[in-house]
Design a protein around this motif. Sequence first.
Motif: not given
Length: 553
Positions: A49-60, A103-114
Motif C-alpha cells: 500500500g505504501g508503494r501504491s500511495v507513493g506512486a500516486v503522489w509521483l504521478r500527481m 480526471f484528477g490527474y487532468g485537473l492537476l495538469f490543467g490547473f498547473a498549465f492555466l
Amino acid sequence: MRVGLPAHEHDRSFPSWPGRDGGTEKVDRVVVPTARPQRAKRQGRSKTGGRSVGAVWLRMLAAVLAGFVLYAGSPPRDLWWVAPIAFAVFAAIVQNRKARAGFGYGLLFGFAFLLPLLGWLQDFLGADFGPWPWLGVAGVQALFIGLAGAGMARVSRLPGAPVWMAAVFVTAETLRSSVPFGGFPWGRLAFTQDTGPFLPLAALGGTALVSFAVALVGGGLAEIVHRARAPRRWSAPLAAVLVPVVAGLAMLPFIGTDPNAGTARVAIVQGNAPNLGLGLLYKDNVIHANHIAAAQKLVDDVKAGRMPQPDFVVLPEQVGSWGPSQNDPDLSAIAAQLGVPLVVGGLGQDTDGDLHNEIVRWDPGSGAGDRYIKQHLVPFAETIPMRPVARLVSPFVDRFRQDMVPDDKPGVLDVGSVRLGVGICYDVAYDDVFTGAAQKGATLLAVPTNNAWYGHSEMSYQQLAMSRLRAVEHGRAVLVSATSGVSAVVQPDGTVTQQTELFTAQNLVADVPLRSTQTVATELGSAPMWTLAVLGVGAVVLSWWRPRRTTAA
C-alpha cells in the motif's frame, strides 16, 4: 479426517493412537496458527500500500510539472517542441488508469498549465479583487482538462490509443471553447504552435487539426515509452509521432504568400495608454486623445515625406465612443487630412439603446460608414451574467449598466479596394470569426484590440500568437492594432515583419499582400473540429461498450 486450514500457518504433528479395529490410526498434522506469519502478512500489505500511495503522489507531481512545462513552452517563448513532450507525460500518467484517476490527474495538469498562463488576470484584477477571479477562471477551465483526462484514461485501452486520446482532448477543448457563458478558448494546444512544423497544418484543418497533431505526437511518445517495457511492435506509435510532423513539413511549400489579389499599403496607429489597470475604466477620453495625437503625427509624417501615404489606417479597439449619430470631429479631421479611410474601434449606442463593441469605417468627408459588431463578448465585462454575484469579481458591473449586444455577421468591410476581415480582440481566439470573413471574400484580416488593462504581462504576446495561427489558417496577412501594444504586421505564413513594444506610442506603415485564394481550412470551416469531436465521443462510448461485449462473449 483432514483439517483444511491455510497452508502458510505453522503446523505441529501428533503421534498415532490405536484404532477401533485394534490397529493404528494416523492423525494428520493439525495446523495451529501463530501470530508471527499473520503479522508478516499485514506488514507485506502495508508495504505494498505504501508503494501504491507513493506512486500516486509521483504521478500527481508529474502531472503538475507537465502542466507547468506546457506553459513554459507557450508564447512568447518560441519553444513549439515543448508542447508534445509535456502532453506525452500527461498521456503516460493517465494511460490505463480509471476514469476518476484520469480526471484528477487532468485537473492537476490543467490547473498547473492555466494558472500561470492566465496570470494576466491577476495583473488586471488582483489589486482590487485579490486572486479569486484568476483562481476561479483557471479552476473552471481546468475542470474541462480533467474531463479530458477521464476520457483519455478510458480510451487508452483501445487499439490505436494515441489517436483516440488526441481526439478526446480536442473534444474537451471544443467544449470549453463553447461553455459556460460562450466559452473560453485561451490555452488551446494549437495556440502554443505559432512557429514550428505543426503550424502549416492550420491551413488544412484549422486550430482543431493543430491541437490534434500535438496531442497525437504526445500520445505516440507515451505509447513508445510504455511499449519499451516489453518487446512489442512500435510501428503504430512511431507513426503517430512521425505522421503529423511529416505532414506539417510537407505542407510548407503550399502555404501561399503571393499577392494574388494585389497589395495594399496600410498604417497602424498605436497611441498608447496609461498603465493603470482598472484605472482605465473611466479614461476613455485619454485613450481617444492619445490616438488622435498619434494619428496626427502620422499625418505630419506623411506630409513631410517621412512616411509613405497609406491606402487606409487601422486604429485599435475602444478609441472612440459615439451615439446613434456617430459623430467624431477629431476622426473626421484625420481622415480628411490623409484623404483615406480609417478603420477604428469604439463603443457605439444605437437608437434603440443597444450598446455594441464595434469597428467602424470612417471615410473622408462622409464620416462613419459600415461597421462590424463584435461577435464574442467577454463574460463579466462586456456581458455580465448574474450581476449581483458578478459585482464581487468584476468592476464592469458598475461601469456598464447594461450588457453589450453581440452580432453573428462576419466582419467584412470594404475599405477602398480592400475587402478587410475584422475581429475585435477576444474574437481572435474563436474559429468562426475569421473563417466567416475569409469565406465572405476578405483579402486581408485585422485585429483591433485594447490590451492596456493587462500591464506588461504575456497576454498581448499570447494574442499575437493566435493572430499568427489565423494568418496561416486562412492564407491572409493580419494587421494587429493595439492601444498599448503589441501591434504587428503578420504575413500569410505567420511570420511577423513589424512589431511594436508595449506601452509606447508608435505608428507602423507596411505593404501587405492581398489574397483571394481560400485554404482548405477556410473551405471546410468547422468540419474538422466536429469530425474530431465525433471521434472523441465515439471512442469514449466504445470504451464502455467494448469490454461488456468481450465479457459477454
